[in-house]
Scaffold this active site. Structure first.
Site, PDB file in Angstrom:
ATOM      1  N   HIS A  33       0.838  -1.207   0.000  1.00  0.00           N
ATOM      2  CA  HIS A  33       0.000   0.000   0.000  1.00  0.00           C
ATOM      3  C   HIS A  33       0.875   1.260   0.000  1.00  0.00           C
ATOM      4  O   HIS A  33       0.578   2.245  -0.681  1.00  0.00           O
ATOM      5  CB  HIS A  33      -0.869   0.066   1.254  1.00  0.00           C
ATOM      6  CG  HIS A  33      -1.878  -1.038   1.382  1.00  0.00           C
ATOM      7  ND1 HIS A  33      -1.788  -2.030   2.328  1.00  0.00           N
ATOM      8  CD2 HIS A  33      -3.012  -1.280   0.689  1.00  0.00           C
ATOM      9  CE1 HIS A  33      -2.820  -2.842   2.209  1.00  0.00           C
ATOM     10  NE2 HIS A  33      -3.577  -2.418   1.227  1.00  0.00           N
ATOM     11  N   GLN A  57     -18.498  -6.069  -0.231  1.00  0.00           N
ATOM     12  CA  GLN A  57     -17.699  -6.968  -1.071  1.00  0.00           C
ATOM     13  C   GLN A  57     -17.322  -8.267  -0.363  1.00  0.00           C
ATOM     14  O   GLN A  57     -16.501  -9.030  -0.865  1.00  0.00           O
ATOM     15  CB  GLN A  57     -16.466  -6.252  -1.620  1.00  0.00           C
ATOM     16  CG  GLN A  57     -15.411  -5.894  -0.591  1.00  0.00           C
ATOM     17  CD  GLN A  57     -14.367  -4.955  -1.173  1.00  0.00           C
ATOM     18  OE1 GLN A  57     -14.623  -3.790  -1.412  1.00  0.00           O
ATOM     19  NE2 GLN A  57     -13.149  -5.454  -1.407  1.00  0.00           N
ATOM     20  N   GLY A 147      -3.593  -1.556  -7.007  1.00  0.00           N
ATOM     21  CA  GLY A 147      -2.493  -2.508  -7.081  1.00  0.00           C
ATOM     22  C   GLY A 147      -2.746  -3.602  -8.112  1.00  0.00           C
ATOM     23  O   GLY A 147      -3.870  -4.064  -8.298  1.00  0.00           O
ATOM     24  N   LYS A 149      -1.786  -6.613  -7.874  1.00  0.00           N
ATOM     25  CA  LYS A 149      -2.033  -7.932  -7.279  1.00  0.00           C
ATOM     26  C   LYS A 149      -3.491  -8.329  -7.476  1.00  0.00           C
ATOM     27  O   LYS A 149      -3.801  -9.481  -7.713  1.00  0.00           O
ATOM     28  CB  LYS A 149      -1.679  -7.958  -5.792  1.00  0.00           C
ATOM     29  CG  LYS A 149      -1.788  -9.375  -5.235  1.00  0.00           C
ATOM     30  CD  LYS A 149      -1.347  -9.468  -3.812  1.00  0.00           C
ATOM     31  CE  LYS A 149      -2.443  -9.080  -2.859  1.00  0.00           C
ATOM     32  NZ  LYS A 149      -3.558 -10.053  -2.827  1.00  0.00           N
ATOM     33  N   SER A 186      -2.784  -7.958   3.130  1.00  0.00           N
ATOM     34  CA  SER A 186      -3.212  -7.868   4.525  1.00  0.00           C
ATOM     35  C   SER A 186      -3.565  -9.251   5.057  1.00  0.00           C
ATOM     36  O   SER A 186      -3.401  -9.540   6.242  1.00  0.00           O
ATOM     37  CB  SER A 186      -4.422  -6.945   4.644  1.00  0.00           C
ATOM     38  OG  SER A 186      -4.071  -5.664   4.194  1.00  0.00           O
ATOM     39  N   ARG A 187      -4.055 -10.124   4.182  1.00  0.00           N
ATOM     40  CA  ARG A 187      -4.477 -11.453   4.637  1.00  0.00           C
ATOM     41  C   ARG A 187      -3.287 -12.358   4.967  1.00  0.00           C
ATOM     42  O   ARG A 187      -3.467 -13.399   5.593  1.00  0.00           O
ATOM     43  CB  ARG A 187      -5.398 -12.108   3.607  1.00  0.00           C
ATOM     44  CG  ARG A 187      -6.763 -11.413   3.534  1.00  0.00           C
ATOM     45  CD  ARG A 187      -7.790 -12.192   2.735  1.00  0.00           C
ATOM     46  NE  ARG A 187      -9.125 -11.662   2.926  1.00  0.00           N
ATOM     47  CZ  ARG A 187      -9.754 -10.826   2.082  1.00  0.00           C
ATOM     48  NH1 ARG A 187      -9.156 -10.425   0.982  1.00  0.00           N
ATOM     49  NH2 ARG A 187     -10.977 -10.402   2.341  1.00  0.00           N
TER      50      ARG A 187
HETATM   51  O1  PAF Z   1      -8.443  -3.649  -3.024  1.00  0.00           O
HETATM   52  C1  PAF Z   1      -9.027  -3.244  -2.007  1.00  0.00           C
HETATM   53  O2  PAF Z   1      -8.428  -3.048  -0.940  1.00  0.00           O
HETATM   54  C2  PAF Z   1     -10.536  -3.020  -2.059  1.00  0.00           C
HETATM   55  O3  PAF Z   1     -11.159  -3.933  -2.910  1.00  0.00           O
HETATM   56  C3  PAF Z   1     -10.911  -1.583  -2.422  1.00  0.00           C
HETATM   57  C4  PAF Z   1     -10.438  -1.220  -3.825  1.00  0.00           C
HETATM   58  C5  PAF Z   1     -10.297  -0.613  -1.433  1.00  0.00           C
HETATM   59  C6  PAF Z   1     -12.440  -1.421  -2.393  1.00  0.00           C
HETATM   60  O4  PAF Z   1     -12.938  -1.704  -1.130  1.00  0.00           O
END
Ligand code: PAF
Length: 279
Positions: A33, A57, A147, A149, A186-187
């Site tokens: 990030h 999501q 990103g 990824k 992050s995971r």
């Molecule tokens: O990639 C992410 O972290 C998320 O899918 C995003 C683009 C911030 C939308 O919630």
């Protein structure tokens, strides 16, 4: 760096500040990030990052509740990178009423791969991204960095921005990898020590798939089946490992023509990782 929570405060803060360069995130920031933020700083007049764990999501059985929320630490990291504005809306700031209007992305792009294994994922992503972009770019056009990824996400967001003529250029940030090649995510924090040692096997599987695909007369479906079986034998539960055309993520009509990408998603224990490799 100034931190704001509401859309009104964000718009007031950005008014008259020139072209925003924006990095949307769900927080729990890592070097990947921060690389996007560094890239963004060179692309606009005011650098904005958002942190919002977007309920829309996540599927009901997924990790929305346990997704790491580390706002104070994230804010310190962003400040250290010279980010100007952190937009950290609470759920009621971004979704003050149930979000009944949603974005339905093109199913030819969004219903395969991630969208097949996480139905509704890209509707949730597009809906929040459209909303975040409308918050950030209300006063001036600019650029948003996503990103690589999340390869399919980047393509879906690009198509959305193009088709809705959003006043935003979508830039791609390179995947940041640990020394052993594991893509930062992050995971990754969910992995046990033993799983972390094994986690690079996903990227290794993509590399051998790509290598195999380049051989003259390669049988792609057979190579993909072989790659899936090899990953399973190492203790993973893969969702997909596949070679696609970069242009539309369809199966390649002529692999020798190049412009391909190997994409994979697989679960190691309880952690689902994704990665990709252009070749
Ligand atoms: O990639 C992410 O972290 C998320 O899918 C995003 C683009 C911030 C939308 O919630």
């Amino acid at each position: 760096m100034q931190t704001v929570h509401t859309i009104a405060d964000l718009r007031a803060l950005l008014s008259g500040r020139g072209r925003p360069a924006f990095v949307p995130t769900m927080g729990n920031l890592h070097e990947g990030h921060l690389g996007l933020v560094r890239q963004a700083r060179a692309l606009g007049d005011v650098t904005v990052a958002s942190i919002f764990v977007n309920r829309l999501q996540f599927l009901p059985h997924e990790d929305f509740d346990s997704y790491p929320r580390t706002l104070q630490r994230d804010a310190d990291l962003l400040r250290g990178e010279g980010c100007d504005v952190l937009f950290a809306p609470r759920e009621a700031d971004l979704y003050p009423e149930p979000q009944t209007f949603t974005v339905q992305p093109d199913p030819r792009l969004a219903d395969m791969l991630e969208g097949h294994f996480r139905p509704g994922f890209f509707t949730g992503v597009c809906t929040v991204v459209l909303k975040l972009l409308s918050c950030v770019f209300a006063g001036s056009p600019g650029v948003a960095v996503f990103g690589a990824k999340d390869y399919q996400q980047l393509m879906v967001v690009r198509a959305m921005a193009r088709q809705f003529a959003l006043p935003v250029q979508i830039a791609c940030g390179q995947t940041c990898r640990a020394a052993d090649g594991l893509a930062l995510s992050s995971r990754n924090g969910y992995l046990s020590e033993a799983e972390r040692a094994q986690a690079v096997q996903l990227f290794a599987a993509l590399r051998s798939l790509a290598q195999g695909a380049l051989a003259p007369g390669a049988d792609l479906p057979a190579l993909e089946q072989h790659a899936l079986a090899a990953l399973r034998a190492q203790g993973w539960q893969p969702d997909y490992l596949t070679v696609r055309q970069r242009s539309d993520l369809q199966a390649p009509r002529n692999p020798q023509a190049g412009q391909l990408v190997a994409l994979g998603a697989a679960r190691l224990g309880n952690t689902r990782l994704i990665d990709n490799l252009e070749f």
